[in-house]
Design a protein around this motif. Structure first.
Motif, PDB file in Angstrom:
ATOM      1  N   SER A 172      -3.091   0.138  -3.473  1.00 32.52           N
ATOM      2  CA  SER A 172      -3.885  -0.405  -2.410  1.00 32.52           C
ATOM      3  C   SER A 172      -3.973  -1.896  -2.565  1.00 32.52           C
ATOM      4  CB  SER A 172      -5.370   0.227  -2.475  1.00 32.52           C
ATOM      5  OG  SER A 172      -5.152   1.569  -2.445  1.00 32.52           O
ATOM      6  N   ASN A 173      -3.427  -2.594  -1.614  1.00 30.02           N
ATOM      7  CA  ASN A 173      -3.219  -3.965  -1.591  1.00 30.02           C
ATOM      8  C   ASN A 173      -2.786  -4.616  -2.845  1.00 30.02           C
ATOM      9  OD1 ASN A 173      -4.652  -4.307   1.012  1.00 30.02           O
ATOM     10  ND2 ASN A 173      -6.421  -3.945  -0.044  1.00 30.02           N
ATOM     11  N   GLY A 174      -1.693  -4.096  -3.355  1.00 29.88           N
ATOM     12  CA  GLY A 174      -0.970  -4.374  -4.696  1.00 29.88           C
ATOM     13  C   GLY A 174      -1.508  -3.997  -5.989  1.00 29.88           C
ATOM     14  N   LYS A 175      -2.642  -3.101  -6.029  1.00 27.24           N
ATOM     15  CA  LYS A 175      -3.269  -2.889  -7.282  1.00 27.24           C
ATOM     16  C   LYS A 175      -3.443  -1.469  -7.147  1.00 27.24           C
ATOM     17  CE  LYS A 175      -7.297  -3.962 -10.125  1.00 27.24           C
ATOM     18  NZ  LYS A 175      -8.667  -4.682 -10.247  1.00 27.24           N
ATOM     19  N   VAL A 176      -3.242  -0.862  -8.556  1.00 27.68           N
ATOM     20  CA  VAL A 176      -3.506   0.760  -8.829  1.00 27.68           C
ATOM     21  C   VAL A 176      -4.858   1.006  -8.481  1.00 27.68           C
ATOM     22  CG1 VAL A 176      -3.234   2.446 -10.294  1.00 27.68           C
ATOM     23  CG2 VAL A 176      -1.396   0.799 -10.377  1.00 27.68           C
ATOM     24  N   ASP A 177      -5.240   1.920  -7.653  1.00 22.13           N
ATOM     25  CA  ASP A 177      -6.753   2.291  -7.362  1.00 22.13           C
ATOM     26  C   ASP A 177      -6.893   3.699  -8.119  1.00 22.13           C
ATOM     27  OD1 ASP A 177      -8.885   2.939  -6.233  1.00 22.13           O
ATOM     28  OD2 ASP A 177      -8.397   3.130  -3.982  1.00 22.13           O
ATOM     29  N   PHE A 178      -7.467   3.383  -9.174  1.00 23.89           N
ATOM     30  CA  PHE A 178      -7.765   4.553  -9.987  1.00 23.89           C
ATOM     31  C   PHE A 178      -8.935   5.300  -9.518  1.00 23.89           C
ATOM     32  CE2 PHE A 178      -5.607   1.417 -13.112  1.00 23.89           C
ATOM     33  CZ  PHE A 178      -4.625   2.253 -13.517  1.00 23.89           C
ATOM     34  N   ASN A 179      -9.447   4.855  -8.613  1.00 24.58           N
ATOM     35  CA  ASN A 179     -10.662   5.922  -8.203  1.00 24.58           C
ATOM     36  C   ASN A 179     -10.107   6.685  -6.940  1.00 24.58           C
ATOM     37  OD1 ASN A 179     -12.931   4.452  -9.587  1.00 24.58           O
ATOM     38  ND2 ASN A 179     -12.566   2.549  -8.346  1.00 24.58           N
ATOM     39  N   TYR A 180      -8.658   6.515  -6.606  1.00 24.93           N
ATOM     40  CA  TYR A 180      -8.206   7.280  -5.502  1.00 24.93           C
ATOM     41  C   TYR A 180      -7.864   8.835  -5.814  1.00 24.93           C
ATOM     42  CZ  TYR A 180      -5.737   8.904  -1.602  1.00 24.93           C
ATOM     43  OH  TYR A 180      -5.332   9.482  -0.243  1.00 24.93           O
ATOM     44  N   THR A 181      -8.503   9.738  -5.200  1.00 25.79           N
ATOM     45  CA  THR A 181      -7.882  11.010  -5.480  1.00 25.79           C
ATOM     46  C   THR A 181      -7.766  11.595  -4.061  1.00 25.79           C
ATOM     47  OG1 THR A 181      -9.186  11.620  -7.444  1.00 25.79           O
ATOM     48  CG2 THR A 181      -8.535  13.540  -6.263  1.00 25.79           C
ATOM     49  N   GLY A 182      -6.637  12.062  -3.708  1.00 23.24           N
ATOM     50  CA  GLY A 182      -6.101  12.652  -2.368  1.00 23.24           C
ATOM     51  C   GLY A 182      -4.702  12.813  -2.263  1.00 23.24           C
ATOM     52  N   VAL A 183      -4.378  12.495  -0.931  1.00 29.33           N
ATOM     53  CA  VAL A 183      -3.113  12.690  -0.462  1.00 29.33           C
ATOM     54  C   VAL A 183      -2.505  11.122  -0.499  1.00 29.33           C
ATOM     55  CG1 VAL A 183      -1.264  13.458   1.217  1.00 29.33           C
ATOM     56  CG2 VAL A 183      -3.262  15.001   0.339  1.00 29.33           C
ATOM     57  N   ALA A 184      -1.005  10.893  -0.669  1.00 30.05           N
ATOM     58  CA  ALA A 184      -0.432   9.688  -0.699  1.00 30.05           C
ATOM     59  C   ALA A 184       0.972   9.943  -0.453  1.00 30.05           C
ATOM     60  CB  ALA A 184      -0.713   8.654  -1.605  1.00 30.05           C
ATOM     61  N   ARG A 185       1.739   8.959   0.151  1.00 27.41           N
ATOM     62  CA  ARG A 185       3.058   9.260   0.391  1.00 27.41           C
ATOM     63  C   ARG A 185       3.996   8.070   0.080  1.00 27.41           C
ATOM     64  NH1 ARG A 185       4.393   8.991   6.873  1.00 27.41           N
ATOM     65  NH2 ARG A 185       6.484   9.389   5.781  1.00 27.41           N
ATOM     66  N   ASN A 186       5.346   8.259  -0.014  1.00 28.22           N
ATOM     67  CA  ASN A 186       6.311   7.191  -0.324  1.00 28.22           C
ATOM     68  C   ASN A 186       7.629   7.754   0.413  1.00 28.22           C
ATOM     69  OD1 ASN A 186       7.400   9.172  -2.026  1.00 28.22           O
ATOM     70  ND2 ASN A 186       7.240   7.971  -3.823  1.00 28.22           N
ATOM     71  N   GLU A 187       8.730   7.104   0.058  1.00 35.15           N
ATOM     72  CA  GLU A 187       9.856   7.487   0.764  1.00 35.15           C
ATOM     73  C   GLU A 187      10.499   8.794   0.675  1.00 35.15           C
ATOM     74  OE1 GLU A 187      11.117   4.778  -2.750  1.00 35.15           O
ATOM     75  OE2 GLU A 187       9.570   5.096  -1.203  1.00 35.15           O
TER      76      GLU A 187
ATOM     77  N   ASN B  18       0.905  -1.226   0.061  1.00 34.49           N
ATOM     78  CA  ASN B  18      -0.035  -0.002   0.037  1.00 34.49           C
ATOM     79  C   ASN B  18       0.819   1.313  -0.131  1.00 34.49           C
ATOM     80  OD1 ASN B  18      -3.034  -1.038   0.597  1.00 34.49           O
ATOM     81  ND2 ASN B  18      -1.704  -2.158   1.813  1.00 34.49           N
ATOM     82  N   GLY B  19       0.858   2.098  -1.061  1.00 38.04           N
ATOM     83  CA  GLY B  19       1.631   3.188  -0.999  1.00 38.04           C
ATOM     84  C   GLY B  19       1.670   3.790  -2.500  1.00 38.04           C
ATOM     85  N   LEU B  20       2.754   4.300  -3.049  1.00 35.67           N
ATOM     86  CA  LEU B  20       3.082   4.934  -4.364  1.00 35.67           C
ATOM     87  C   LEU B  20       4.249   4.169  -4.750  1.00 35.67           C
ATOM     88  CD1 LEU B  20       2.988   8.699  -3.528  1.00 35.67           C
ATOM     89  CD2 LEU B  20       1.317   7.210  -4.627  1.00 35.67           C
ATOM     90  N   ALA B  21       3.917   3.662  -6.069  1.00 34.39           N
ATOM     91  CA  ALA B  21       4.933   2.888  -7.129  1.00 34.39           C
ATOM     92  C   ALA B  21       5.094   3.554  -8.271  1.00 34.39           C
ATOM     93  CB  ALA B  21       4.826   1.590  -6.795  1.00 34.39           C
ATOM     94  N   LYS B  22       6.022   3.212  -9.190  1.00 37.52           N
ATOM     95  CA  LYS B  22       6.250   4.026 -10.410  1.00 37.52           C
ATOM     96  C   LYS B  22       6.502   3.012 -11.663  1.00 37.52           C
ATOM     97  CE  LYS B  22      10.942   5.178 -10.076  1.00 37.52           C
ATOM     98  NZ  LYS B  22      12.207   5.979 -10.335  1.00 37.52           N
ATOM     99  N   ASN B  23       6.366   3.186 -12.696  1.00 38.80           N
ATOM    100  CA  ASN B  23       6.690   2.739 -14.076  1.00 38.80           C
ATOM    101  C   ASN B  23       6.928   3.821 -14.977  1.00 38.80           C
ATOM    102  OD1 ASN B  23       4.340   3.478 -14.889  1.00 38.80           O
ATOM    103  ND2 ASN B  23       3.479   1.454 -15.283  1.00 38.80           N
ATOM    104  N   GLU B  24       7.308   3.286 -16.305  1.00 44.36           N
ATOM    105  CA  GLU B  24       7.442   4.131 -17.430  1.00 44.36           C
ATOM    106  C   GLU B  24       6.406   5.197 -17.340  1.00 44.36           C
ATOM    107  OE1 GLU B  24       5.740   0.690 -19.294  1.00 44.36           O
ATOM    108  OE2 GLU B  24       7.179   1.051 -17.694  1.00 44.36           O
ATOM    109  N   ASN B  25       5.001   5.056 -17.002  1.00 51.27           N
ATOM    110  CA  ASN B  25       4.143   5.817 -17.260  1.00 51.27           C
ATOM    111  C   ASN B  25       3.616   6.973 -16.196  1.00 51.27           C
ATOM    112  OD1 ASN B  25       3.242   4.647 -19.864  1.00 51.27           O
ATOM    113  ND2 ASN B  25       2.765   2.967 -18.641  1.00 51.27           N
ATOM    114  N   GLY B  26       4.381   6.766 -15.148  1.00 53.20           N
ATOM    115  CA  GLY B  26       4.155   7.675 -14.098  1.00 53.20           C
ATOM    116  C   GLY B  26       4.302   7.130 -12.643  1.00 53.20           C
ATOM    117  N   TRP B  27       3.862   7.710 -11.621  1.00 56.29           N
ATOM    118  CA  TRP B  27       3.618   7.244 -10.086  1.00 56.29           C
ATOM    119  C   TRP B  27       2.271   6.823  -9.847  1.00 56.29           C
ATOM    120  CZ3 TRP B  27       7.803   7.279  -6.288  1.00 56.29           C
ATOM    121  CH2 TRP B  27       9.040   7.699  -6.831  1.00 56.29           C
TER     122      TRP B  27
END
Length: 323
Positions: A144-159, A131-140
């Motif tokens: 949520s539980n291993g899957k990109v949550d396209f319904n999420y809008t708000g604040v999230a954090r990574n290192e 659960n957090g932020l991860a990136k690929n060649e298309n962005g960050w």
């Protein structure tokens, strides 16, 4: 003796020629053969001139779709055959795997997709606990539980910090102000920094008492500070200011706008009042205030009795709710 040697050499050559292979039998099925015939003990992946094949107990399983291994690695199988053109995410009984050109890429760390969505991959495997932020060649991306949550809008954090996310993706060109997760935030190129309590309180005081005398400003700030300490109200400044039905500048969006424009920076007296009350204490025990004009517009029974209020400037203050 010469004849025996020649016979043994020929026999050896013959056994090499019929060593492990995948061939079609008279019954129409394809089997895995060793030098003695069909090897019903073999399960794995073997090849012939037509490709690489999934073998189940000696027989090519054309119904197999998934990920299987041999001594060369783990492979994506489609209808029994290794699909060297496949790039994506596929599963077997051990998990979901990142596939590059048909082979599991255990060195991959990032975000990849299949027909079911986009997934966080760690060392080649989907990490359903992430659960957090991860990136690929298309962005960050917000995971949520291993899957990109396209319904999420708000604040999230990574290192690297806190970030503004819209529809599951970090928006690096976003600049503005907002609130959530227990704080007010300032967004600069997608990255978020929390706004300190003193600045937020200064902005609220600017909204509520900009045109009031110093005594009135101290009284409004005292109400806020008293609420934070009271068991009848939340115990953080953020929760006090954002409590439903309480401070109209927050409910109307004015507070966030003022924080964004930072006009209160020219009102140095508001900031000083905030610091004085926090460090040196309140100037009264009030918990409520209205503008005097709003108080006068209310009939008796819908406002506190006059002998319980104290007017300071254009506002009235009292301690106990009257209903």
């Amino acid at each position: 003796a010469v004849f025996i040697v020649i016979f043994l050499v020929c026999l050896t050559i013959e056994r090499v020629e019929v060593s492990a292979a995948v061939e079609k039998a008279d019954d129409g099925n394809w089997y895995y053969y060793n030098e003695y015939g069909i090897d019903y003990s073999y399960t794995g992946i073997a090849k012939n001139e037509y490709g690489w094949w999934r073998i189940e107990e000696g027989k090519v399983d054309f119904n197999y779709n998934g990920v299987a291994k041999n001594e060369n690695g783990w492979w994506k199988i489609s209808n029994g055959k290794v699909d060297f053109n496949y790039n994506g995410v596929a599963k077997n009984e051990n998990g979901w795997w990142k596939i590059n050109n048909g082979k599991v890429d255990f060195g991959y760390n990032g975000v990849a997709k299949n027909e079911n969505g986009w997934w966080k991959i760690s060392n080649g495997k989907v990490d359903f606990s992430y659960n957090g932020l991860a990136k690929n060649e298309n962005g960050w991306w917000k995971i949520s539980n291993g899957k990109v949550d396209f319904n999420y809008t708000g604040v999230a954090r990574n290192e690297y910090g806190y970030w503004y996310v819209s529809n599951g993706k970090v928006i690096f060109d976003y600049t503005g102000t907002g609130d959530g997760c227990g704080s007010f935030w300032r967004f600069t190129n997608g990255k978020i920094e929390p706004i300190c309590d003193v600045e937020v309180l200064t902005a609220m005081l600017y909204c509520e008492a900009c045109g009031e005398c110093d005594e009135g400003k101290y009284a409004v700030m005292s109400v806020i500070a008293n609420r934070k300490k009271s068991s009848s109200f939340p115990n953080t400044y953020y929760e006090v200011l954002t409590q439903k039905g309480q401070f109209s500048p927050y409910a109307s969006g004015k507070l966030v706008k003022v924080l964004d424009e930072q006009k209160y920076n020219n009102e140095t007296n508001c900031r000083q009042v905030v610091i004085d009350v926090i460090e040196n204490g309140v100037t009264g025990d009030w918990l409520y205030f209205w503008s005097k004009s709003f108080y006068d517009s209310k009939p008796d029974g819908e406002r506190p009795p006059e002998d319980t209020i104290q007017q300071i400037g254009n506002q009235v203050f009292w301690k106990n709710w009257f209903r």
